[in-house]
Structure formats: C-alpha cells, structure tokens
Design an enzyme around this catalytic site. Structure first.
Site, mmCIF file in Angstrom:
data_model
loop_
_atom_site.group_PDB
_atom_site.id
_atom_site.type_symbol
_atom_site.label_atom_id
_atom_site.label_comp_id
_atom_site.label_asym_id
_atom_site.label_seq_id
_atom_site.Cartn_x
_atom_site.Cartn_y
_atom_site.Cartn_z
ATOM 1 C CG ASP B 301 -1.918 1.083 1.247
ATOM 2 O OD1 ASP B 301 -1.706 2.090 0.544
ATOM 3 O OD2 ASP B 301 -2.928 0.944 1.958
ATOM 4 C CG HIS B 392 19.301 14.467 -9.461
ATOM 5 N ND1 HIS B 392 19.985 14.060 -8.343
ATOM 6 C CD2 HIS B 392 18.050 13.928 -9.343
ATOM 7 C CE1 HIS B 392 19.184 13.320 -7.573
ATOM 8 N NE2 HIS B 392 18.016 13.227 -8.151
#
Lengths: 400, 400, 400, 400
Positions: B301, B392
């Site tokens: 979940d 990044h």
C-alpha cells in the site's frame, strides 16, 4: 559488525545487471529480464508487457526491465469550486487497496450534492537548504548579514541556471556555528527539486567564491527535508499549500452518510485529542490514500508522499446545524511538467484531469486537495457509523 | 462557504461512472474508458493496455479502467546478511525519478564490497487503537482496570475473527475522560490493517456488551495513526521495526564514493543538527525513495509511505577509520500476502526477491531496509562530494 | 574557537568562592557575601536576610549565600472534588508576574460556583532510562530478551537500594545497535529522580556483571528526558498523569466571565489549530504559570517546569449549553518529601495546603491540576472578551 | 461531570481572601496570613519574614502574604568571552536541588581553564500572534495580501503604544480559513510579553477598523506559544537566540572530568539517538537547571522555563583531540527591566552580574547561556564516568 565471518560469502564474481550502449530499448530490457530469470529462477510474464517504446524513459529510470501495472479506478464526478480547477472531474486513482475508490466516490457524491469543494492555493514554494559552517557562531551570524546584503547577487546567480525558477527569498536558521539558508523558489509547473538543487548550487558556488571563512558546506543537511516530513515544512510550506473546504447540510449528511454533523464533529474532537497525544503530523484521517493514488497515476514522485501526507484539519459545527470541514495540506509536492508526468499512462491521467502541459500545476494541486477532502468526510463518517470494517470486508477481501 | 452563488452550477444531471453487473471485466473497463473519453475529451491509448484478466482485481480496486505503467529498474546485486534474507538480491524499483536506481546501485556496490548489509527485525506488531469515552477521567481509569482484568476474554474475542492475527497486548493511553486502547497484533505475512480492524471491532463489540457506562466509542481516533507519521509509532513500532547496518572500510569509501569516512561522519553531524531544528521524523537522507519504489513494485500500500518513511540514523566513526552506519525503520508496513501482493506484476516482483508466499514478510522487510541503507550511504556521499546535482543533471533530465 | 587570542585574559589567579569547614552556617554565607562584594562591587542588602538556620540547607544547595525572596500571593478558595484533595483550598503562588494570582482567582471563583474541579491521577511513575550498546542490532535484541527473562532479578537489585521505590516494569526501545531500557518506578511521596537513579544504577551494575557483550553503557541518554519535554513522556507519563475537569453552566460563564460557552469553545478550536501548526507540547493556554508558581512556593524542583508544562486540553460544548473543559498533565513532577519540600517557607506552603508529610503527593498533584484548570478557563475567557491586555495594564504595570 | 451529587458541598458561605484599600502593605499581608491560619489551621513562621516594604510589589503580585525564601548558591568564576558579557562572573543560582551548584561550578572550572565560554546572541525578537478568521481560505489569503500592503500603517499603530517596542516584521501562517499573524518585535531590556500584547492589540484594533470581513479575531491562539514549548519557536526564535560554545583540550578533560573527549563525544551520539527517538525539544542534558535557577534568582518569569528549556546541542571531536561543544538556546526569555527584575533580592542578583538597568539584557542572555554550557559539560562527563549518582548521594541527600 564485529564478526564479519558470519557474513555469507558473496557469489564470486559479483554478477552485474547488463547494460547496453543503447540502453533505453526493448532489447536492453529483455536482456536484463533474461539475466533476472537466470539469477533468480523466476519467470515474470507481466512485468515485460508495457505498451510504449522504452526510449521515452531516458531521464526517468535506469536499468529498465519492465513496468509495474498498478490498477486505476475512477472516482467521480468530483465538483470543485477552485480558482484553477472549476467544474466536475473524474479522478484516476492508482491503488491496490480495495474500498479506497469506493470511499472517495462516496465522499464525492456527498460534496457534489453539498455544492462542491472550494479549493485555494495559499502558498507555492520549493526549497533547497544548504548549511554553511564557520569558526564560531559569530562567524555564522556575520555570514548571514552578508547574505542579506548580497541577496540580489545571489538571486542573479541562482536564476542564471534555470528558465522557470525564481528565487523568492532566503530564510536564515542559525544553530551552533552553522547557518542554514532556506532558498525559496517558485518553479512553474515542475515540482522543482532538481531545478532548485541546481540553482542553489550555482548560487552557493558564487557565495563560496566571494566569502572567505566558510569551513564546511553542504548543499543539503536535513533542513529542506526532501522526502521527509518536518515541522518546518508544515509551518512554512514545501510545494503547494492548499486548502480544501466544504459545508455539508445536516440533511445531506444523514441521507448520504447516515450520520449527523454533530456526531461527526464530536468524533473529530476525539481524533484531535488522540492525534495530539500520538504526535501525528496530520490530525485528519487518511489524506495519504488519495495523495498516493493520484501520485502513482499521474507520474508524481511517490516518495513525496512522505512530506505531502502532513495535514491540518479544522472543522466547525455551524449554527444552522451544517458542518464546515476543511483540510490544509502544507507541503503538497506536485508537477504537471518534468519528472514522470510525460510518461505514457501518467500523461494520460493528467489529460483526463485537463492538467497536462503548461500552467496546470495549481489546478492539479486543487484536484488533489479536493479529492482528499472527499475521503476525509467519507472515512470520518464510516468510523462514526461503524460501517468502516464492513466496507473493507465487502470490497477489500483480497487474499489470494 | 458563505456565497455559494459563486459555486459553478454542477452539470445537470450528475453523470455517474458506469458499473456493470460483471464489473471486473475488460468490457466494464472499456465502458468506463468510453465514458471518460466522452466526458473529458481525452483519448487515452496506454492506460487500457494491461496484460491480465481484470477478474483478478476484485478486492483491490473499484471502477477499474486500466493501469498505471510505472517503469521498473533493477538495482543489484545487493548483498544481505539477514536472518531471513541471506545472499544476493536484485531489487526491482518502480519509480519515475531519474538517478534513483543508479544511486541505490552505487550504494549496493559499495556495501557488497564491504561485506554486505546486516539486517535485523527487532519488533513486529500491527495496531488498531479504539477510543472509549466516559463521564469523567475516573470512569476512563476504572474502565482501564477492567480491560486489564479481562484481557484473556478480549483476546479470545479478537482472535475469533482471524486465522493469523494474534493479540499480543493492549496498551492504555488515558487523556481527559477518554481511554485510548492500542491493540497490538502479530499478523503473519499480511500487513494486517484490515485483519486488526476486524478483530479489534469484534473485541470492542464484546467490551461494549459487557461494560456499562461507555458514552462514546470510536474504532479509530488518530492513535494508531494509520497512513500518518506519529511519534508514538516511532517509539513503539507499527508493522516491522527493522535495522540495517554496515561497516565501511576507509579505503572502500574513498575508492567507490570519493569520500573519507571522516568527511561523511562530519556531514552526518550537521544533518543531525539540521533535522533536529527542522523537526523531522527522519534524520536520514531519503529512505522514502527506496520504500516508495519497492512498495509500488511489490504491491504494498503506497499510502503507507507516510508512516514507513520515518527513520532513525546512527553512525559511528570507528577507531580503525572505518564507518559504521545504521538506519532503523520503526514503522515499516509490508506484506507478502493480501493487499496488492497477489496482482500479476506485483507478485512477479516479489518472486524476483524470493518473497512471494507464506513466511516471507520479514525477509521482505529486511530487503527493504538493506536497500534503504545503500541509498543513504550513496546520497550522503554525493552531497559531501558535490556530485549530487551533477548526477541528476546527467540521469534526470526528464523534461518532455 | 580558533582565535583564542580574543579571549579576555582571565584574572590571575582565579579567585575561588570561599568555603568553610562548617559551610552551612551564617558565617560561611557572610564570608561568601563579603567575597562577592569585593569581586563585583555590588552591595546586596536583601539577599542575606533569611529567617532560618543555614544548617537546614545541607543537601539542597552548595555555596549558600542567601535567599531569593519571591513574593507569594494567595488564590482561593479553590473547590476540589478530588480523590485525595477534597474541599476548599487556598493556594500559595510564588510569582513576580502581576495579574497571575488575580487571573487564577477569577477562575477559582467561577469553578467554585460551578461545583468545583474534579481531579484524577491516572498514572504515577518515575523513570531512569539507561542505554546499552552492542556489536549489532541483533546483540541489542538478544539482550532485550535476556532482560525480560531476568526481570525478577533486576527488580530485586533495583529495589535493594531504596525503601520506597518499587520497580513496576521495564520498557524496551531498540534503535541501531542500542537498547534503551525505561525503568518505571513508583516512588512514594518523593519526586524520585535521585531514588530511581540510584536504584537503576544498582540494577545496571548487576546487569553488567551478569551479561557479557555490553560495549557501551550510559545510565542516561536522553530517553527519560529529565528536565526536558518529550513526546515519550506525554504518551507514557513521567511523575503524575493527572486530569482536572469541570462543567461550567452557560449562565455562570456569562455572569463571571462575560462570555458564552459557545464563544469559548469556538476559540478553543482555533487554539487547537494554531497549536497543531506551531508544534506545541501543550494545546492549552498557560499551565506553566500555575505550575511554576506552585513549584517555587512549595519547594518543588522548578527546572521540572520544562516537562511538567506539557498538557492536553479537551473541551466539549454540551447539549444543555454548558461547557465541559478538561486538562490532562501527563508529566507532572511533584513531591511532598525530599528535595526542597522540607525547607522552611516551602514546608509552610505545603502545610497551608495540608500536603506536608507522608502520603500527600497525589493530593498535591490534584491541587496543582485543579489550579491549572482555573487559569485555563480564566485566560481563555479573557482572550475571547479582549480583557486580557487591559487586565495586564491594570495589574501588571511593573516597570521600575 | 454527570453526578454532581458527589461534589462535596462547598463551605457556605465562600470565604474570600481579605483585601484592604491599601493592599500592598504589611498590614494587608498580616490580615491575609491571619485568615490563612484561621481557614487552614497552619501557622507559618517564615513566609511572613521578608525584608522589604510590600509597596514595591504593586504590579508584581496580588493577595500578597509573604515570600518563598529560595536558597541561592554562588557558582564561579565563570569566564565569558561574550559580546556583552566579558570577563569573570559569579553566578547566583536559586535552587533546592543539591548538587546543582556544585555541578555548574565544576563545569565553570573546566571551561575557565579552557579559555572561557564564547557567547553570541544571533536573534532577538518577541511575539504576539493573533488569529483572524474569514468566510473561506481565500478570504484569509486576501487579508494576508492586504496586511503586507499595509505594513507601514500597522507598524505605526503598533509602535504608538510603546516607547521601546519596535515591530520588525509580520510573518503569515495560513491554515483553513484562518490567517495567523506573528508580530515580531524588539523590546529593549524588557522580556516584552506585555508590551507586545498591548502593541499588537492596538494594531489589531486598527486592522479591524479598516478591513471588512473578519469573522473571528483572537489576540492569541497558540501560535506565539507563550509559556509553552513549540517547534515554531525553536525554528524562529522567541526572546533571545543565543549560542554558547567552547573548545576543551583533551588533557583538561581528563584532568578535571576524568574523561576523554572521545568518550564524551561517543556518549553524545547515543544521547542524540535517544533524544530523537523520545521526541525531545532539547538534545542536551539539563539546560533547564541553570535557566530555572537563574530565572528564580534574577526575577525572570519562571513559567518561561517552559519555552526557554528547548535547546540544540552540537559537538565535534576535533582533529587535535580536543572537544568542541556548543549549545543553542532558541527561545530564551530574559529581561533586565520590568517584570520581577526590580524587586529587592532579584535586583541584587542582577547587580551581582552587572546586569541591572538599561542596555543589559543581552549580557544577561549571554551569562545564562554560558552557565548552561558549563552544566552540560559537567553532567555529560558525570554520566560517562558514572559519578553522577555518587555526586547526588554526597550532595543531595536532602530527606528531612
């Protein structure tokens, strides 16, 4: 670990996941899948069945092997009276928790009848928070004065690396012989973590070149609290600060939820008390459910559920017997540009909401907040009426 | 909302998402997709391309329309010296954040060479925390004494509704004229929120039938803090409490990470200070990244990222110059049974880890924690060496 | 501090505060006062005017030179419906904040008319929380199992050093390769920090002699949180956990406070919201005022205001229009024996409350909580009616 | 409280504490003492023995009956390298906790030899934080824009009520349909709570007269967090933010404290871990001890120990083996003017420190912080060397 003797001998040699010169290709994914079959003995049949050209994934993943197929259910119509989101929406929720879509749907039905959810973005700011160390606290303080005096220079440098980012201000937080600077940017339709990282780094390089006496420098040292919940961001916003509010007439509450506003409000007081005692970062019910489901569907960074799940709920029982209910999400991190938003299914989910492309990010923030509010009301009522467990029994019996 | 005049008139009539008698079918999904095209004007091409029979989704979703295809990358080999997870693992990470898989991979490389990650589950407990209201604080206290005296009865009732759940103990938290009871269960391989909800409700029905004077009752009132981070759960565990630890020789750190243990440790101190000041629920770097990516891949979940992202990092610079680094995740909520774990791609990802089926949940918890540790070390080093933004830029340039 | 050159040269030689062989004497105090006059140039006239023989101070102070004369005002009658405190009380409050006594007095008047304050002690426990370090998290866990198995031995050792202390239980909190043990004692009429320190140390010496593999040991490592507020103690009690509650009829509120329960309740909701956002350890108004004033008057350790000032307020607007108001103080640290309670004025203040001597500590806890509640109601009303600043202007104009 | 029948019948009639037309007189105090003897049966001999004319107490207390005589011990010499406090100080500590003065004294000895304590005030600001409620979140946001645009007017009004207070800025915190404004003032040598209350009220009256649509107004709603600890004030300062720092050579640590810097630093890491897990507002040892003792001695508001006891400790083990130790107190509330500072013994204690009169408040803040640091080091070492309990046994055996 003292007795490293107990560590199992690693397979010799270490077998690396294959990479190809043209790595964002179906062929590379297949090669990796074959490797996995070989090293694990498993035979995945579904992971490899994606519907797009892996070339689209450059910049989003490394060592691509296939996809998680996360089921999407539709909740709606959700009626929103926002400043950017106006009218009805059908909300794609990617989840594996039975009952979740049904519960949000029930709340949407109620709030539709109640006239919709009003949504307001009250702040919009993304950060990077470098730390600078000095010989002493006085050194840190003097540096802070210099930063204030040179804000225009720092802003110029920061903004030189970005088209859309704008440096709004720099907050200062002194502690020990360090000064933490919180660079607050607006970042257009991107969530902005990369943008702010790059811009802040450039600004800091300029600072380091122009200010003597910096003994330590870290572009990040747990004050921006990316991917972590913090009180700082509850207070001062990270991403969007958005409030969703609605007023529910007593008769509607009874009819749709089998509960009176008085009963709901009375339960809310106990939830406030329990949450205060437990030390929650969210006195509401389960905002993370909608946030995670919308994030997974629309290509948001689902790790940001960590900070986006903080919330402040405030409710009032009005003199006419109706129920005012609001939730404020102080650190909702969303994008309609960059990150995973351009991937195939993710983009389609944004398109279903009319949120793909330029100038849509606040609309998306409003839709998230409005969805959250519907679930707050629905679960809140189900706890009062004791329908909660029964609903999960009916819709969530998902043992294999 | 006073001026409801400003609310846009809802479409008349309210158009409902179609449901069919046989609703977990491709036909039902198509009908809903057609409806969405009609009401939104969008034309999704990818959402509807899933590889399984929707019949498998009963209990996991309502109003199914298709799937989010979330790309999975493979990090590894991850060497674990666990009690349940032993040997090497290749970890499927579902994410859209470029650099993430590469960063975890880098950490896995380092810790492989360092002899692996030692993992330990130190607590395993799932809760439901009902609140009972009385005329006065004395009434609440008297009730608490009664609960203590009747624990055996309450346990019998609670366990009567479940095959796998066992009620371990009930903690009591008095406040005002309320007593909050925290029912602590072990739940086998299920995460256990539904199981504990059902069992606690049954126990509470028995309590209400046998104890007079209860003025208010709520099965939940923000003390279990499902889907929310809380200090209570950091202290007392929700799901698995798991520690991952490793010792990194100085030469390895330099070689793989271009950094010395001393530099990493020095940076850690500043992160501890920043985090303390910010009020974080996690003094580490970014555990939510691994947790969210593994949760999405393996059918956990994902809303539980909210509580699972809390963490306690403790590091030591050892006399021989090596670096002891540990992370404790106090509320890691995982399952290898129930929820989304049995869905097609989700099950396959569990199978890649050897975690599908009975008796695997602690193994999965150990794998999650070991993965997290690799990312902590990797990002921690990248901040020190200032390689973070560059990575990044190289791997995460994902603007469409 | 790098440039120690800037440190002013210390006076050479370092002049020590005089000590005498018979040091708890007026003569020793005079000698120190003469020394102070000499080194500071000041000429204190009042500090040296105390009314008792300094011999009584052994065990309470070192380097005694005189007394702070802190003015005491009397508030009351306070009507309490406690289990230990029953009837009316006149409460000595030592403070220098004008308005404080008057404000508490006003609340006492209101709650007297409302039938008094009901008080309940719901928990009573004092801690010491040693930390034990091991080679690995598994080592810490194994130790925890051993502690559980040897509780009877540990209890015997702990209790061997104390007449009144009883070890109730030991809670375990694992993190990294440490296990923190929270020894919970009952301590009779003493606050018990010294008693628990001594008893826990003895128990830990026994543990260290009987358990191999303990790499680090600290009798305290910030988990008992003596003299600091913590969420752990809000949850699990330190000292007394005591609730004060009252129900205020609407007409009384209007008559005495010029406010309706509805207005007070509405304001309370906003205070809850503000406090949640601010991250308070107390959602009430100013419990520290009564606590500090009573602590100073009755010889409590005023540094314990740090933890005793945490509080949980819960209020309800009842159907008949009256106002239920409660405050729960989860970590109220009080004594009627030991510490400063036997000193001359301190003992007298306890005697005014009928709280000096054996078996009185819960009575004192109830009086503190009842006093606190009166001030909560009074200040809460004054903020609503905007009389707050005016009252301070009238009673608190204390500029010299 | 449902069964009010169980409330003991109050004495009929309610006996009021006597007040005289000339109430700040020895005669009034005697009359009240006689009344207390009558109603309680106690016969206090010491409370009534104060050395000053009660006329000085107007503005500091109501219903004056006598004084608490709190013993003062002298610690010192304390060597400070501050910006306001420079040189050696002998510090009056009012406490009843045996060992406290001795422990601070020990720390002062060490840090004297180490070259003294460097102190720095890095922020100085006092608040009042009113809350304004509107029809909707949008109403709150619009109001915020108006406040920003009218800052000059608001500042003029706020400052019209005060000679020394200056409004520095107004921070905005939106939540639900409320806007909380945090008015930040500098307040000269006063602590400033009354001053800021009065000035903020005047500003708010002007605001209310000039802005339509304010539905609710509270001058305070738990965001300034007066007399409560909050994360907001740890981040953003309340009163003085002051850092004390020192560097301790290894040989000195061994000689004076019988401990090495390495051992102290290792212990500090565990205290950081324990405090993080416990959820403390202070990762140090016991700053509240010095703060409470100095507050009681010098006429500060001792209830402010609640917020002043928060702290951030940061330590470093330096390459040369010495130990850098710092503590930052983010919400230290002190005054050298107003409040209790002008009372007889309180003023004398300020004079001993050279802190009475105009322009001294930052000097006092530095002395408090320097004293705190000495105690941190002393207790920290005593825990390591296991001398802590023994010291209390020797100096704190204060049972009657």
């Amino acid at each position: 670990m003292a007795d490293t003797a107990s560590v199992p001998a690693g397979p010799a040699p270490r077998r690396l996941v294959p990479r190809l010169p043209a790595d964002y290709t179906a062929e590379a994914a297949r090669r990796r899948m074959a490797f996995l079959r070989d090293v694990t003995g498993a035979s995945p049949q579904h992971i490899g069945r994606y519907s797009f050209d892996p070339a689209v994934l450059a910049g989003n993943i490394e060592n691509f092997v296939g996809v998680a197929q996360v089921p999407i259910g539709i909740a709606g119509p959700l009626l929103i009276d926002g400043e950017y989101a106006r009218g009805t929406f059908y909300v794609p929720l990617a989840t594996t928790e039975g009952t979740l879509v049904a519960s949000y749907n029930r709340g949407m039905k109620l709030l539709y009848a109640a006239g919709g959810v009003r949504t307001t973005v009250t702040a919009d700011v993304m950060q990077r928070a470098p730390a600078f160390g000095f010989d002493s606290a006085r050194g840190a303080r003097a540096f802070g004065e210099w930063v204030t005096a040179h804000f225009a220079d720092i802003k110029r440098e920061a903004e030189a690396s970005t088209h859309t980012g704008r440096l709004h201000d720099i907050e200062q937080f002194p502690a020990s012989r360090f000064l933490f600077l919180r660079f607050n940017f607006t970042t257009g339709d991107a969530a902005g973590q990369n943008l702010t990282g790059k811009a802040t780094r450039r600004a800091c390089q300029w600072i380091q070149a122009h200010y003597a006496g910096i003994r330590q420098f870290y572009l990040e040292a747990n004050l921006a609290t990316d991917k972590k919940s913090s009180h700082l961001n509850i207070l001062r916003t990270r991403g969007k600060r958005v409030t969703a509010e609605a007023t529910i007439p007593a008769d509607l509450a009874r009819q749709v939820m089998h509960v009176t506003p008085g009963e709901m409000f009375r339960g809310r007081q106990v939830s406030n008390l329990g949450g205060l005692m437990a030390g929650v970062n969210n006195n509401g019910n389960h905002s993370a459910n909608a946030i995670a489901a919308l994030f997974a569907a629309t290509g948001q960074d689902i790790a940001n559920v960590a900070e986006s799940s903080a919330a402040l709920v405030h409710a009032e029982l009005l003199d006419d017997g109706s129920y005012y209910y609001s939730i404020t999400i102080p650190a909702l991190i969303v994008a309609t540009y960059g990150g995973g938003t351009g991937l195939p299914t993710q983009r389609e989910c944004l398109e279903l909401l009319g949120c793909y492309g330029a100038g849509q990010v606040r609309k998306l923030a409003e839709i998230v907040a409005a969805t959250v509010l519907c679930g707050e009301v629905s679960l809140g009522a189900a706890v009062i009426t004791d329908e909660w467990v029964a609903a999960h029994e009916r819709l969530g019996r998902n043992r294999p």
